[in-house]
Design an enzyme around this catalytic site. Structure first.
Site, short mmCIF file in Angstrom:
data_model
loop_
_atom_site.label_atom_id
_atom_site.label_comp_id
_atom_site.label_asym_id
_atom_site.label_seq_id
_atom_site.Cartn_x
_atom_site.Cartn_y
_atom_site.Cartn_z
CG HIS A 150 -8.88 -0.46 4.99
ND1 HIS A 150 -8.72 -0.56 3.62
CD2 HIS A 150 -8.44 0.77 5.33
CE1 HIS A 150 -8.19 0.57 3.17
NE2 HIS A 150 -8.02 1.39 4.18
CG ASP A 151 -11.24 3.03 4.12
OD1 ASP A 151 -10.70 2.97 5.24
OD2 ASP A 151 -10.68 3.50 3.11
CD GLU A 184 -8.91 5.22 -1.11
OE1 GLU A 184 -9.75 4.86 -0.31
OE2 GLU A 184 -7.90 5.88 -0.80
CG ASP A 238 -2.21 0.66 1.08
OD1 ASP A 238 -2.21 1.75 0.48
OD2 ASP A 238 -3.24 0.13 1.56
CG ASP A 254 -4.42 6.05 1.13
OD1 ASP A 254 -5.37 5.29 1.36
OD2 ASP A 254 -4.24 7.14 1.72
O1 TEU Z 1 -9.25 6.41 2.29
C1 TEU Z 1 -9.64 7.57 1.64
C2 TEU Z 1 -11.00 7.97 1.88
O2 TEU Z 1 -11.56 8.67 1.08
C3 TEU Z 1 -11.66 7.51 3.13
O3 TEU Z 1 -11.08 8.08 4.24
C4 TEU Z 1 -13.08 7.85 3.09
O4 TEU Z 1 -13.27 9.18 3.44
C5 TEU Z 1 -13.82 6.95 4.02
O5 TEU Z 1 -13.44 5.65 3.76
C6 TEU Z 1 -15.28 7.06 3.86
O6 TEU Z 1 -15.74 6.84 2.58
C7 TEU Z 1 -7.90 6.11 2.36
C8 TEU Z 1 -7.68 4.90 3.22
O7 TEU Z 1 -8.28 3.79 2.63
C9 TEU Z 1 -8.18 5.18 4.60
O8 TEU Z 1 -8.12 4.07 5.44
C10 TEU Z 1 -7.36 6.33 5.15
O9 TEU Z 1 -7.88 6.74 6.38
C11 TEU Z 1 -7.33 7.53 4.21
O10 TEU Z 1 -7.13 7.17 2.86
C12 TEU Z 1 -6.19 8.44 4.58
O11 TEU Z 1 -4.98 7.81 4.27
#
Ligand code: TEU
Ligand code: CA
Length: 556
Positions: free
Chosen positions: A331-332, A255, A98, A200
């Site tokens: 994970h989100d 992403e 990542d 990311d």
């Molecule tokens: O996620 C980006 C992101 O847009 C998320 O924080 C989103 O706002 C949330 O999932 C709700 O939709 C990435 C990573 O996957 C996340 O775990 C991190 O917190 C974020 O970036 C910051 O690095």
């Protein structure tokens, strides 16, 4: 010939903290992933994407990196990572790391140097701006984790930008030294054998250099505006492609939070040499009230018609112009049976129905740890949650702006919060679900006694076995990679149906995404077709689909 291995692959995401702990400190680790490689081989996946395991203060569970070249001691040593890569390779499994390149941790030496003065090597590694005349922030930009996206630094007497937590300063991609520093990190891990990168929020790296205020229709102090697809984004990503991705033949999946399929076409068109795939967010918003001031916490029942429309739009628009990354969980994201299915009466059926519609599509399917056994959301109280996003959004929306009540926030959290996916992996029915011999860093879902890998594998309704079958289908049938896609019954509120066609072969993928029996006339047109996969054991009356019944039919 380019080796596009990922086009016929299924990729498994590991969130290392919650996967498997081998030294009883309550935290999953790299030897823990190594210990479970045989399990993953048995599932049949081709590659593992590992969420960040680099040195990090863990403000955002590793998405705040202090040293890109060092494995965090909580996960092991660099040598454990190298061993994991080697052991995976021996089993024919690839490793995707990542890359968090939009921001670092404030504990990164780059940032520690940068904040010391305005004229050292690292001064311009981050985005520093003078205060306004009255001392306030340079503009009204809000952080995703609450408050302003700017934090004042006493030493430099300037503000620095952070789209996420104040402990996650954004890198300044306008600075060529920053870009080279990131490419160097990618070369470093390539030298140790890594096969590709999940990137990311890669669409956030280019900022509008005029730094204009965001539109403020709700009259807020700070506004989270569009953070994606900035002016030089394509240029930067293409440069990364030329410097590292292409020469070292590394797979890439970026992403891309607010991208639509037309944006994706620019990011993933092979001719443009940027990324191989991106993760869209669009189809994940089908249970959110559009334009609501509470953003993702403004939930509503999920809309099957909208889900089909969005996924089909991506299928059609990328066809011949790029490749889809397919996912419902990561994970989100919350657990699908709890979020969109029925985790009480039809857990097995709804888990496998959503899996069927996803894995039948054109693109590369991603499975998030635990999804392959149909893990569910825990029913936590507010005090049980750990996630910085949840906590900061609670402060902002419930306590400061008062736009949502505490009980509605909790209701939304139980449905969609990121922590739903972060509870420890449920391996068996022993203490802590077999995840750790110590005290787990995060509460285990109490349903582990019945819902765990060991029990699922033995069950006559095994989600694991169903995933295994889906993966085998993809490996053995080129139609899943190459076949034409056509959405059927677009307006049906419960049935998700589409066909795939290739070389005289035709498949029907069909699922009832509701908990009531549905009469489906369309099935009569496929009466001569033979079943190749289904999630109900017994036969059924013709043209009826039972609750969350899913099947794949084939014309010969
Ligand atoms: O996620 C980006 C992101 O847009 C998320 O924080 C989103 O706002 C949330 O999932 C709700 O939709 C990435 C990573 O996957 C996340 O775990 C991190 O917190 C974020 O970036 C910051 O690095
Ligand atoms: Ca550990």
């Amino acid at each position: 010939m380019k080796n596009e291995w990922w086009k016929n692959a299924v990729i498994y995401q590991v969130y290392p903290k919650s996967f498997y702990d081998t030294n009883a400190d309550g935290i999953g680790d790299l030897p823990g992933i190594d210990a479970k490689l045989d399990y993953l081989k048995e599932l049949g996946i081709d590659a593992i994407w590992i969420s960040p395991c680099y040195l990090s203060p863990q403000i955002d569970n590793g998405y705040d990196i202090a040293d890109y070249r060092k494995i965090d001691p909580m996960f092991g040593e660099n040598s454990d990572m190298i061993k994991l890569i080697d052991d995976a390779h021996k089993l024919g499994i690839k490793i995707i790391m990542d890359m968090v390149a939009n921001h670092t941790s404030d504990k990164s030496s780059w940032f520690e140097e940068s904040r010391k003065s305005r004229d050292n090597y690292f001064s311009d590694f981050y985005i520093w701006k003078d205060p306004k005349a009255d001392g306030s922030e340079p503009n009204n930009w809000g952080s995703n984790f609450g408050g302003s996206a700017w934090t004042y630094d006493e030493t430099r007497k300037q503000y620095y930008l952070h789209y996420y937590g104040k402990q996650q300063p954004d890198l300044n991609w306008e600075n060529p030294k920053v870009r080279q520093a990131i490419y160097d990190v990618m070369r470093y891990w390539k030298a140790h054998g890594v096969d590709g990168w999940r990137m990311d929020v890669i669409t956030s790296i280019s900022k509008n250099q005029k730094f204009p205020d965001n539109d403020n229709p709700h009259h807020l102090k700070y506004v989270v505006g569009n953070q994606d697809n900035g002016p030089r984004m394509h240029e930067f990503i293409h440069e990364m492609n030329q410097e590292v991705l292409k020469p070292f033949d590394m797979m890439s999946v970026g992403e891309a939070p607010s991208s639509k399929s037309k944006d994706a076409r620019l990011l993933v068109d092979p001719k443009r040499e940027e990324l191989n795939m991106i993760f869209t967010f669009e189809h994940m918003h089908v249970d959110r009230k559009p334009g609501d001031v509470n953003g993702r916490w403004a939930i509503q029942p999920m809309d099957v018609v909208q889900l089909k429309k969005t996924l089909a739009d991506w299928q059609y628009n990328l066809d011949g112009h790029g490749w889809n990354a397919l996912y419902f969980e990561n994970h989100d994201r919350a657990r699908t049976p709890s979020r969109w299915g029925n985790d009480q009466d039809y857990r097995y059926e709804s888990a496998t129905a959503f899996a069927t519609v996803l894995h039948g599509l054109k693109g590369t399917p991603f499975i998030y740890q635990g999804e392959e056994i149909g893990m569910t959301n825990p029913k936590f109280e507010l005090s049980d949650y750990e996630d910085i996003e949840l906590k900061t959004n609670y402060q902002k929306l419930v306590e400061q702006e008062k736009t949502i009540s505490s009980s509605n926030f909790l209701k939304a959290a139980r449905k969609i919060s990121r922590d739903n996916a972060r509870t420890p992996m449920q391996w068996d029915n022993t203490k802590n679900a077999g995840f750790t011999q110590g005290k787990p860093w995060f509460k285990v879902n109490p349903n582990y006694r019945d819902l765990n890998v060991a029990a699922d594998i033995k069950s006559s309704k095994s989600v694991f076995k169903y995933y295994k079958d889906l993966i085998k289908l993809r490996h053995r049938n080129p139609i899943l990679e190459k076949g034409n896609f056509e959405l059927l019954l677009p307006e049906d509120k419960s049935i998700f149906a589409y066909s795939r066609e290739w070389n005289g072969e035709k498949w029907l993928v069909i699922a009832n995404l509701s908990d009531t029996k549905q009469q489906v006339e369309l099935l009569k047109d496929y009466s001569g077709y033979k079943d190749i996969l289904g999630n109900y054991a017994s036969d059924n009356e013709e043209s009826i689909l039972r609750p969350y019944e899913a099947k794949i039919l084939k014309n010969m």
